[in-house]
Design a protein around this motif. Structure first.
Motif, PDB file in Angstrom:
ATOM      1  N   LEU A 169      -4.743  -7.048  20.227  1.00  0.00           N
ATOM      2  CA  LEU A 169      -5.789  -7.533  19.336  1.00  0.00           C
ATOM      3  C   LEU A 169      -6.323  -8.887  19.802  1.00  0.00           C
ATOM      4  O   LEU A 169      -7.523  -9.159  19.723  1.00  0.00           O
ATOM      5  CB  LEU A 169      -5.242  -7.641  17.908  1.00  0.00           C
ATOM      6  CG  LEU A 169      -6.329  -7.705  16.828  1.00  0.00           C
ATOM      7  CD1 LEU A 169      -7.125  -6.410  16.802  1.00  0.00           C
ATOM      8  CD2 LEU A 169      -5.732  -7.993  15.469  1.00  0.00           C
TER       9      LEU A 169
ATOM     10  N   MET B 192     -10.033  -9.843  20.864  1.00  0.00           N
ATOM     11  CA  MET B 192     -10.685 -10.965  20.200  1.00  0.00           C
ATOM     12  C   MET B 192     -11.380 -11.859  21.230  1.00  0.00           C
ATOM     13  O   MET B 192     -12.535 -12.263  21.042  1.00  0.00           O
ATOM     14  CB  MET B 192      -9.599 -11.757  19.461  1.00  0.00           C
ATOM     15  CG  MET B 192     -10.138 -12.698  18.440  1.00  0.00           C
ATOM     16  SD  MET B 192     -10.864 -11.752  17.106  1.00  0.00           S
ATOM     17  CE  MET B 192     -11.305 -13.100  16.034  1.00  0.00           C
TER      18      MET B 192
ATOM     19  N   ALA C 285     -14.312 -10.223  22.628  1.00  0.00           N
ATOM     20  CA  ALA C 285     -15.405 -10.254  21.645  1.00  0.00           C
ATOM     21  C   ALA C 285     -16.121 -11.602  21.683  1.00  0.00           C
ATOM     22  O   ALA C 285     -17.343 -11.676  21.555  1.00  0.00           O
ATOM     23  CB  ALA C 285     -14.857  -9.973  20.246  1.00  0.00           C
TER      24      ALA C 285
ATOM     25  N   PRO D 245     -13.453 -16.261  10.701  1.00  0.00           N
ATOM     26  CA  PRO D 245     -12.373 -15.598   9.958  1.00  0.00           C
ATOM     27  C   PRO D 245     -11.625 -16.564   9.036  1.00  0.00           C
ATOM     28  O   PRO D 245     -11.171 -16.165   7.954  1.00  0.00           O
ATOM     29  CB  PRO D 245     -11.432 -15.096  11.057  1.00  0.00           C
ATOM     30  CG  PRO D 245     -12.250 -15.060  12.289  1.00  0.00           C
ATOM     31  CD  PRO D 245     -13.253 -16.155  12.149  1.00  0.00           C
TER      32      PRO D 245
ATOM     33  N   ASN E  89      -7.018  -7.827   4.435  1.00  0.00           N
ATOM     34  CA  ASN E  89      -7.723  -6.620   4.875  1.00  0.00           C
ATOM     35  C   ASN E  89      -9.229  -6.804   4.782  1.00  0.00           C
ATOM     36  O   ASN E  89      -9.965  -6.426   5.689  1.00  0.00           O
ATOM     37  CB  ASN E  89      -7.315  -5.417   4.020  1.00  0.00           C
ATOM     38  CG  ASN E  89      -5.897  -4.968   4.333  1.00  0.00           C
ATOM     39  OD1 ASN E  89      -5.347  -5.352   5.361  1.00  0.00           O
ATOM     40  ND2 ASN E  89      -5.323  -4.190   3.445  1.00  0.00           N
TER      41      ASN E  89
ATOM     42  N   MET F 166     -10.639  -8.792   7.709  1.00  0.00           N
ATOM     43  CA  MET F 166     -10.798  -8.074   8.967  1.00  0.00           C
ATOM     44  C   MET F 166     -11.917  -7.037   8.865  1.00  0.00           C
ATOM     45  O   MET F 166     -12.650  -6.804   9.822  1.00  0.00           O
ATOM     46  CB  MET F 166      -9.481  -7.391   9.363  1.00  0.00           C
ATOM     47  CG  MET F 166      -8.405  -8.338   9.862  1.00  0.00           C
ATOM     48  SD  MET F 166      -9.021  -9.749  10.803  1.00  0.00           S
ATOM     49  CE  MET F 166      -9.195  -9.031  12.431  1.00  0.00           C
ATOM     50  N   LEU F 167     -12.046  -6.462   7.685  1.00  0.00           N
ATOM     51  CA  LEU F 167     -13.094  -5.457   7.466  1.00  0.00           C
ATOM     52  C   LEU F 167     -14.477  -6.081   7.633  1.00  0.00           C
ATOM     53  O   LEU F 167     -15.335  -5.584   8.369  1.00  0.00           O
ATOM     54  CB  LEU F 167     -12.934  -4.887   6.057  1.00  0.00           C
ATOM     55  CG  LEU F 167     -13.396  -3.460   5.856  1.00  0.00           C
ATOM     56  CD1 LEU F 167     -12.490  -2.512   6.609  1.00  0.00           C
ATOM     57  CD2 LEU F 167     -13.431  -3.116   4.377  1.00  0.00           C
TER      58      LEU F 167
ATOM     59  N   PHE G 244     -15.197  -8.834   9.053  1.00  0.00           N
ATOM     60  CA  PHE G 244     -15.314  -9.347  10.401  1.00  0.00           C
ATOM     61  C   PHE G 244     -15.728  -8.234  11.373  1.00  0.00           C
ATOM     62  O   PHE G 244     -16.662  -8.379  12.161  1.00  0.00           O
ATOM     63  CB  PHE G 244     -13.959  -9.930  10.790  1.00  0.00           C
ATOM     64  CG  PHE G 244     -13.968 -10.619  12.107  1.00  0.00           C
ATOM     65  CD1 PHE G 244     -14.809 -11.698  12.321  1.00  0.00           C
ATOM     66  CD2 PHE G 244     -13.148 -10.194  13.123  1.00  0.00           C
ATOM     67  CE1 PHE G 244     -14.822 -12.337  13.534  1.00  0.00           C
ATOM     68  CE2 PHE G 244     -13.159 -10.832  14.338  1.00  0.00           C
ATOM     69  CZ  PHE G 244     -13.990 -11.900  14.549  1.00  0.00           C
ATOM     70  N   GLY G 245     -15.058  -7.092  11.254  1.00  0.00           N
ATOM     71  CA  GLY G 245     -15.398  -5.942  12.093  1.00  0.00           C
ATOM     72  C   GLY G 245     -16.827  -5.489  11.848  1.00  0.00           C
ATOM     73  O   GLY G 245     -17.575  -5.203  12.792  1.00  0.00           O
ATOM     74  N   LEU G 246     -17.206  -5.486  10.593  1.00  0.00           N
ATOM     75  CA  LEU G 246     -18.566  -5.080  10.236  1.00  0.00           C
ATOM     76  C   LEU G 246     -19.579  -6.012  10.894  1.00  0.00           C
ATOM     77  O   LEU G 246     -20.583  -5.573  11.466  1.00  0.00           O
ATOM     78  CB  LEU G 246     -18.701  -5.144   8.712  1.00  0.00           C
ATOM     79  CG  LEU G 246     -19.891  -4.383   8.128  1.00  0.00           C
ATOM     80  CD1 LEU G 246     -19.688  -2.886   8.308  1.00  0.00           C
ATOM     81  CD2 LEU G 246     -20.067  -4.731   6.656  1.00  0.00           C
TER      82      LEU G 246
ATOM     83  N   LEU H  19     -19.215  -7.719  13.579  1.00  0.00           N
ATOM     84  CA  LEU H  19     -19.269  -7.465  15.022  1.00  0.00           C
ATOM     85  C   LEU H  19     -20.170  -6.269  15.328  1.00  0.00           C
ATOM     86  O   LEU H  19     -21.000  -6.312  16.233  1.00  0.00           O
ATOM     87  CB  LEU H  19     -17.862  -7.180  15.575  1.00  0.00           C
ATOM     88  CG  LEU H  19     -16.884  -8.331  15.670  1.00  0.00           C
ATOM     89  CD1 LEU H  19     -15.673  -7.915  16.485  1.00  0.00           C
ATOM     90  CD2 LEU H  19     -17.546  -9.532  16.309  1.00  0.00           C
ATOM     91  N   VAL H  20     -19.985  -5.195  14.552  1.00  0.00           N
ATOM     92  CA  VAL H  20     -20.763  -3.984  14.799  1.00  0.00           C
ATOM     93  C   VAL H  20     -22.245  -4.255  14.602  1.00  0.00           C
ATOM     94  O   VAL H  20     -23.091  -3.896  15.432  1.00  0.00           O
ATOM     95  CB  VAL H  20     -20.289  -2.844  13.863  1.00  0.00           C
ATOM     96  CG1 VAL H  20     -21.222  -1.653  13.974  1.00  0.00           C
ATOM     97  CG2 VAL H  20     -18.859  -2.450  14.198  1.00  0.00           C
TER      98      VAL H  20
END
Ligand SMILES: Nc1ncnc2c1ncn2[C@@H]1O[C@H](COP(=O)(O)OP(=O)(O)OP(=O)(O)O)[C@@H](O)[C@H]1O
Ligand SMILES: [Mg+2]
Lengths: 362, 256
Positions: free
Chosen positions: A269, A273, A276, A300, A324, A327-328, A330-332, A334-335
């Motif tokens: 991870l 990171m 990324a 974050p 959670n 991270m959710l 954060f991932g969103l 990034l996408v």
């Protein structure tokens, strides 16, 4: 320390002014942040600087030379463990940082060559898979090298690592200058800042050199680059070694700053990171990569502070576990970012041209 | 007797079952313009790739300027003095024209990572010399005005010239050009011909692949003809042109 910014273009007033302004801002930043939000945020600043160094190292491999590396954290680990094992009660060895830090960097560079040699012929996805495996292997080794001979202390990690210190002056303690007291996180901030500046200069000068040009040429067309007399093997290995070198420095700093390391800190991870940070910031573009590292370190942390209280305020209870949710989100982010701005937040002119081409369907 | 620059003998290159080069031998003399012609798929580009180290030949011998280059790596070949251009232009697209030529100086310069980071006097001087030489070469091929454009934004003719400048930057003894006139209009072709003559006059030997027979006859000192991976003729243009085997090879292609 004198730093000549560039020699060729005349240092015009605007440039000098900008340089001075950023120097002053960077100098007082920890005090502003510390007073407003508390010392834990100065700690976050320290980590941001560590990540800038790491991301700039990975940027040499991924951004400059175009070699996708998913195991970069391994070099961070090698630097960190070298520092820890040579400066902690684990072996009872306490070498000074000015030996362990360069040594860790050097050993990390050797590991860079170790990784680079078998993957010379690999590109793209294949390279990514092998480097990913390499990163995991290093972590697993660190996890298991506690028996029969206890080298790394296994999953427990290494504790009580020496802080950076010269002749009794330790960055781990609070010091007073001009009547202002600087505690450890502040001391490390300035130390990291100085080294980050060095890494930035190193990366910038490499990029604008014969070596940097060879990397770009290889990235764009390795056959043509070879036909122009570039020794592809050497230039690739150089990228791996120099990237690993920066990773190793950052690793040593991390070990001394944290005082404790364990294999857990060096997982996949983390590698992702850092990648990324490079990609999101703007691959191959130093200001972009710095921005990427800073944003991805701080965002974050902000989310951590905001999500919990926000849920309490709106729903009166925790609906999603803050960790959670963080991270959710954060991932969103990034996408979304990759969809809207695949070239990164602050791409170089060259990279932007590549993406403009891709959009036109060339 | 002219001095031999390049000599290959019995070169064989196979791709699986296909014999792309079958016992090819030829000698190129210093200072000449040597032409290589043949129908599509005859193996001309394959021979270039073998001569520049991009393909490893299966059999044969290859010496250049007294050095054995059989199965040598590309950067060794370039270092010894062979530079090339590509049939399907292979510039560094997202580098400027000037940067492309500067890459060509790589083999003739030596600053390493340490020099790059320290920026010592020697490194700075070398970098300035690389830049100056690259600018000079852009002027030499006549495209100074586009020095700071990305290579991919150049016109086709300019890209061809840029590839030649980049190859010249390696200071070759032999310049190998793979169909440099392809896709050019008659005026551009004429200018290119003048450029090649200028290059030869500067003491560089030229190896040239072209389909434009008229151009080749007017330009080359000697010509070799490849057909199905075999050399079927070699000699001065007037003789090669009248060679029955050559006529048949081209007519045979026209029929199929
Ligand atoms: N990498 C490769 N793998 C398999 N076959 C190849 C390869 N390169 C060339 N060939 C084959 O070798 C033969 C010779 O090709 P080559 O490109 O050398 O021809 P050429 O004389 O340059 O033709 P053209 O005039 O069309 O450029 C062809 O049949 C080609 O398909
Ligand atoms: Mg061809």
């Amino acid at each position: 320390m004198t730093v000549s910014v560039t020699t060729t273009p005349p240092a015009n007033g605007k440039k000098v002014l900008g340089f001075l302004a950023s120097a002053i801002i960077l100098a007082i930043l920890p005090f502003v942040v510390g007073n407003a939000f508390g010392n834990s945020w100065v700690r976050t600043l320290d980590f941001a600087l560590l990540y800038v160094m790491l991301a700039l190292g990975l940027n040499i491999v991924v951004g400059f030379a175009g070699l996708l590396d998913l195991g970069f954290i391994a070099f961070y680990a090698v630097g960190a463990y070298t520092f820890a094992l040579l400066g902690s009660p684990h072996f009872g060895i306490h070498l000074p940082f000015y030996i362990t830090l360069p040594l860790g960097a050097l050993i990390a560079a050797c590991f860079g060559l170790l990784l680079g040699t078998p993957v010379l012929k690999l590109k793209g996805d294949y390279l990514a898979i092998v480097t990913l495996g390499f990163g995991e292997i290093i972590r697993i080794f660190l996890n298991n090298l506690n028996a029969p001979y206890n080298l790394t202390n296994g999953p427990q990690g290494v504790n009580l690592i020496d802080p950076v210190s010269v002749g009794g002056f330790s960055l781990g303690k609070t010091h007073e200058f001009f009547g202002i007291s600087f505690n450890s996180v502040y001391m490390y901030y300035y130390f990291f800042l100085a080294l980050t500046v060095l890494v930035v200069i190193m990366a910038w000068r490499l990029q604008h050199s014969r070596i940097g040009r060879a990397w770009v040429a290889m990235r764009e067309d390795d056959i043509a680059a070879a036909a122009m007399g570039i020794n592809i093997r050497n230039i690739k290995l150089l990228a791996f070694a120099l990237g690993a070198l920066s990773g190793g420095v950052a690793g040593g700093l991390f070990a001394s700053f944290q005082g404790f390391i364990s294999p857990e800190s060096f997982g996949l991870l983390e590698s992702i990171m850092i990648l990324a940070m490079v990609v999101l910031g703007g691959m191959g573009h130093i200001p972009g990569v710095i921005l990427g590292a800073v944003v991805l370190t701080i965002a974050p942390e902000i989310l951590r502070d905001v999500i919990g209280p926000l849920q309490m305020a709106t729903f009166g209870k925790m609906i999603v576990d803050p960790e959670n949710a963080r991270m959710l989100l954060f991932g969103l982010a990034l996408v979304v970012m990759m969809l809207v701005r695949p070239e990164g937040m602050w791409p170089s002119k060259r990279r932007k041209a590549e993406f403009d081409d891709a959009k036109k369907g060339h | 007797m002219a001095e031999v620059l390049l000599k290959i003998d019995g070169i064989v290159k196979r791709f699986g079952g296909l014999v792309a080069l079958n016992q090819v031998g030829l000698t190129i003399n210093k200072g000449e313009i040597y032409g290589l012609i043949g129908p599509n798929g005859a193996g001309k580009t394959t021979l270039f790739n073998v001569l520049t180290g991009l393909y490893m030949p299966d059999e044969g011998s290859f010496t250049f300027d007294g050095t054995n280059l059989f199965r040598a790596q590309p950067h060794v070949v370039v270092g010894t003095g062979i530079a090339r251009t590509f049939q399907n232009i292979r510039l560094f697209k997202e580098m400027t024209a000037l940067e492309n030529v500067m890459v060509g100086r790589h083999i003739r310069s030596k600053a390493g990572a340490l020099g790059a980071v320290l920026r010592d006097k020697g490194t700075r001087a070398e970098e300035a010399a690389i830049r100056a030489k690259a600018q000079e070469l852009l002027a030499y091929v006549g495209i100074s005005d586009v020095a700071d454009e990305f290579a991919k934004n150049l016109s086709y003719g300019h890209q061809r010239r840029l590839e030649i400048a980049r190859a010249l930057a390696t200071e070759p003894k032999l310049l190998a050009l793979d169909e440099p006139a392809a896709g050019m209009n008659p005026r551009e072709t004429e200018e290119l011909k003048a450029l090649m003559e200028k290059i030869r006059a500067s003491g560089i030997t030229v190896l040239l692949i072209e389909h434009d027979v008229k151009l080749m006859m007017g330009l080359c000192d000697r010509i070799a003809v490849l057909d199905y991976g075999k050399k079927i003729a070699e000699g001065v243009p007037e003789v090669v042109r009248k060679d029955p085997k050559v006529i048949e090879a081209y007519l045979g292609v026209a029929h199929s």
